[in-house]
Design an enzyme around this catalytic site. Sequence first.
Site, PDB file in Angstrom:
ATOM      1  N   GLU A   5       0.876  -1.093  -0.076  1.00  0.00           N
ATOM      2  CA  GLU A   5      -0.008   0.115   0.042  1.00  0.00           C
ATOM      3  C   GLU A   5       0.988   1.193  -0.112  1.00  0.00           C
ATOM      4  OE1 GLU A   5      -2.394  -0.463   3.385  1.00  0.00           O
ATOM      5  OE2 GLU A   5      -3.394  -2.071   2.833  1.00  0.00           O
ATOM      6  N   LYS A  51       2.475   4.567   1.511  1.00  0.00           N
ATOM      7  CA  LYS A  51       2.419   5.071   2.922  1.00  0.00           C
ATOM      8  C   LYS A  51       2.136   6.344   2.850  1.00  0.00           C
ATOM      9  CE  LYS A  51       5.163   5.485   7.103  1.00  0.00           C
ATOM     10  NZ  LYS A  51       4.694   6.398   7.250  1.00  0.00           N
ATOM     11  N   GLU A  70      -5.876   6.498   7.444  1.00  0.00           N
ATOM     12  CA  GLU A  70      -4.755   7.685   7.422  1.00  0.00           C
ATOM     13  C   GLU A  70      -5.689   8.888   6.642  1.00  0.00           C
ATOM     14  OE1 GLU A  70      -1.919   7.598   8.659  1.00  0.00           O
ATOM     15  OE2 GLU A  70      -0.528   8.932   7.805  1.00  0.00           O
ATOM     16  N   PHE A  80      -7.414   1.626   6.054  1.00  0.00           N
ATOM     17  CA  PHE A  80      -6.697   0.690   5.717  1.00  0.00           C
ATOM     18  C   PHE A  80      -6.918  -0.641   6.441  1.00  0.00           C
ATOM     19  CE2 PHE A  80      -3.835   3.441   7.969  1.00  0.00           C
ATOM     20  CZ  PHE A  80      -3.454   2.702   9.156  1.00  0.00           C
ATOM     21  N   ARG A  82       4.627  -3.849  17.559  1.00  0.00           N
ATOM     22  CA  ARG A  82       5.539  -3.463  16.323  1.00  0.00           C
ATOM     23  C   ARG A  82       5.994  -5.025  16.023  1.00  0.00           C
ATOM     24  NH1 ARG A  82       7.142   1.548  14.600  1.00  0.00           N
ATOM     25  NH2 ARG A  82       7.206   2.386  16.643  1.00  0.00           N
ATOM     26  N   LYS A  90       7.323  -0.693   7.122  1.00  0.00           N
ATOM     27  CA  LYS A  90       7.232   0.414   6.112  1.00  0.00           C
ATOM     28  C   LYS A  90       8.680   0.488   5.448  1.00  0.00           C
ATOM     29  CE  LYS A  90       8.810   2.883  10.489  1.00  0.00           C
ATOM     30  NZ  LYS A  90       8.169   3.719  11.286  1.00  0.00           N
TER      31      LYS A  90
HETATM   32  P1  AMP Z   1       5.677   5.916  11.232  1.00  0.00           P
HETATM   33  O1  AMP Z   1       4.785   6.952  11.782  1.00  0.00           O
HETATM   34  O2  AMP Z   1       7.113   6.145  10.217  1.00  0.00           O
HETATM   35  O3  AMP Z   1       6.277   4.904  12.342  1.00  0.00           O
HETATM   36  O4  AMP Z   1       4.828   5.020   9.945  1.00  0.00           O
HETATM   37  C1  AMP Z   1       3.731   4.314  10.371  1.00  0.00           C
HETATM   38  C2  AMP Z   1       2.577   5.189  10.225  1.00  0.00           C
HETATM   39  O5  AMP Z   1       2.314   5.364   8.800  1.00  0.00           O
HETATM   40  C3  AMP Z   1       1.151   4.783  10.827  1.00  0.00           C
HETATM   41  O6  AMP Z   1       0.990   5.045  11.935  1.00  0.00           O
HETATM   42  C4  AMP Z   1      -0.030   5.388   9.899  1.00  0.00           C
HETATM   43  O7  AMP Z   1      -0.202   6.632  10.452  1.00  0.00           O
HETATM   44  C5  AMP Z   1       0.833   5.766   8.462  1.00  0.00           C
HETATM   45  N1  AMP Z   1       0.445   5.324   7.385  1.00  0.00           N
HETATM   46  C6  AMP Z   1       0.314   5.630   6.124  1.00  0.00           C
HETATM   47  N2  AMP Z   1      -0.331   4.847   5.141  1.00  0.00           N
HETATM   48  C7  AMP Z   1      -0.262   3.784   5.800  1.00  0.00           C
HETATM   49  C8  AMP Z   1      -0.937   2.492   5.426  1.00  0.00           C
HETATM   50  N3  AMP Z   1      -1.546   2.190   4.187  1.00  0.00           N
HETATM   51  N4  AMP Z   1      -1.205   1.496   6.243  1.00  0.00           N
HETATM   52  C9  AMP Z   1      -0.867   1.739   7.724  1.00  0.00           C
HETATM   53  N5  AMP Z   1      -0.277   3.263   7.919  1.00  0.00           N
HETATM   54  C10 AMP Z   1      -0.268   3.884   7.187  1.00  0.00           C
END
Ligand code: AMP
Length: 588
Positions: A273, A275, A326, A367, A443, A449
């Site tokens: 998906e 991000k 999101e 999502f 986690r 990611k």
């Molecule tokens: P990070 O904040 O860098 O740890 O990345 C995780 C965050 O990415 C999640 O908490 C979501 O807010 C965001 N996110 C964006 N797109 C997606 C997606 N397709 N699936 C899950 N999380 C997403």
Amino acid sequence: MAMEYSKLVELYEELSRTKKRLEKTHIISEFLKEVSIDDMEHVMLLLEGRVFPSYDAREIGVASRLMLKSLSAATGISQNKIENEWKKQGDLGLVAEVLVKTKKQATLHSAKLTLKKVFDNIRKLAELEGQGTVERKTQLIAELLTSAKPLESKYIVKTILEEMRIGVGEGAMRDAITWAFFGKETGVSYTKDGNEIIVEDRDVYNKYLDAVQSAYDVTNEFAQVAKAAKSKGLKGLESIGMQVGIPVQAMLALKVDTIEEGFETVGRPCAIEYKLDGFRIQAHKDDRGNIKLFTRRLEDVTKQFPDVVQFVKKNMKGKSFILDSEAVGYSKKTGKYLPFQNISQRIKRKYDIGKISEDFPVEVNVFDIIYYEGKSLINEEFRKRRGLLEKIVKQEPKKIVLAKSKITSDKKEVEKFFKDAVNSGNEGLMLKKLDAPYKPGARVGYMTKFKAMMETLDLVIVGAEWGEGKRSKWLSSYAIACIDDDGNFVEVGRVSTGLKEKEDEGLSFMEMTRMLKPLVILEKGKEVKVKPKIVIEVGYEEIQKSPSYSSGMALRFPRIVKFREDKGAEEASTLDYVKKLYEGQKKS
Ligand code: AMP
């Protein structure tokens, strides 16, 4: 019999005498054994320095000024004098302790404060509204302080100012509950040096620990968990389910550095998906049609997003559900996605909400779904949850859509998807395991990611400096800190690049100054110390060792990338992580 507040103060004091996590855990667990069901909620919340669960939108909302006034009312000492003392000590809690000590020697007044009284008065502070509020608040605080012993007043003041910290994280709280109520079943103790846990059977211990953790993940309230454990044991914990309206800890993503590593973690084939660069919204609808929205930090933002409430109401089939999504900002002019920074101001906004929702519209990208029509879906496979979403979301671009998704085992296809993602303004990709359950708060590599950027740090602003010349009205240089092993904020440098001079160009000095001013706890010349609350994402060229900062590390050429509104100070990058990046640098 109602518990006295002094008992909790003894606990705070005992905890402050050790830095060892297991010792702290033990101290809390022994204490919890003695707490009655009636006092449990107050104890658990006050232990964390709160009077509301973390997801509750209410705030105590007492600024230092009002505290000065209340201290003056309680002790009869002038506000000026108290303020001078505050400048010397740098901590209003300590000031209160000293003042009350002096006062008490003179009057020998000693009524006993109950835990409930302290809790109730502080809660009332948050609930007061309208005319005469300042006076009523002053009275409520002064009432506590006049019956408080010196040490009690220190903790009362710290709690009211939301500065109370016992250096015990969620993990240690969970352990303390397990030790307190399942100590016999698990035979838990720890080594003399206080460094290691001893258990008779690791599997049994983990079973209880997991039950406590799972109950916490869906309630976000240790009080409920402790009550269930104390009154009904393991069965009690297992019967705690998700409740629509109460936020669930979001499942977190593991970072991977290559697509191959992503596949290794989530398996082949997997779902990919975009991000999206927005912010996470967990949307709840109960069977009476009430909708509530929470951020990743479980803050209630329903009021701030009436537009999202409407989309969820109109475009979703189902009486009750909990969605994970999101919300991404887009430009009204071009329709293109905008970086999170552009819409971040909506999260804290309390006025002109209608206008700001029109000026800074968001599109909800759903999502995941973790609850539907009265049933938890967290143990269902991701593939099935996504399948359900496809049936129940009525997609309408620029309002609510499903996150763009593909199932693949082909690296080339992932690479292409990644390029498209980045080219259309996204941060990168998510790779998700098809047969994985939803693990709240964990986690665990069920979703990963993959970002193209250099690794930035999320740091807390702990101080600032007033600028010079045309910047003299702004706090324009910020002391930034990460978190060491003991939970202290330790500085890694100062940053003044990255913010804008004009308000409409993005995050500006003016806006940052507005956010920091109420957090000031000490002023010395041009320097101020601030409550550690604001988290910013910081980029840099290199990490160096340096004696100039309390962490022993320094960032070279730091620059502010964005305001991490979605993160609390306790979620900032750790010193361990900074050191790891430093070591990594040496290798490459
Ligand atoms: P990070 O904040 O860098 O740890 O990345 C995780 C965050 O990415 C999640 O908490 C979501 O807010 C965001 N996110 C964006 N797109 C997606 C997606 N397709 N699936 C899950 N999380 C997403």
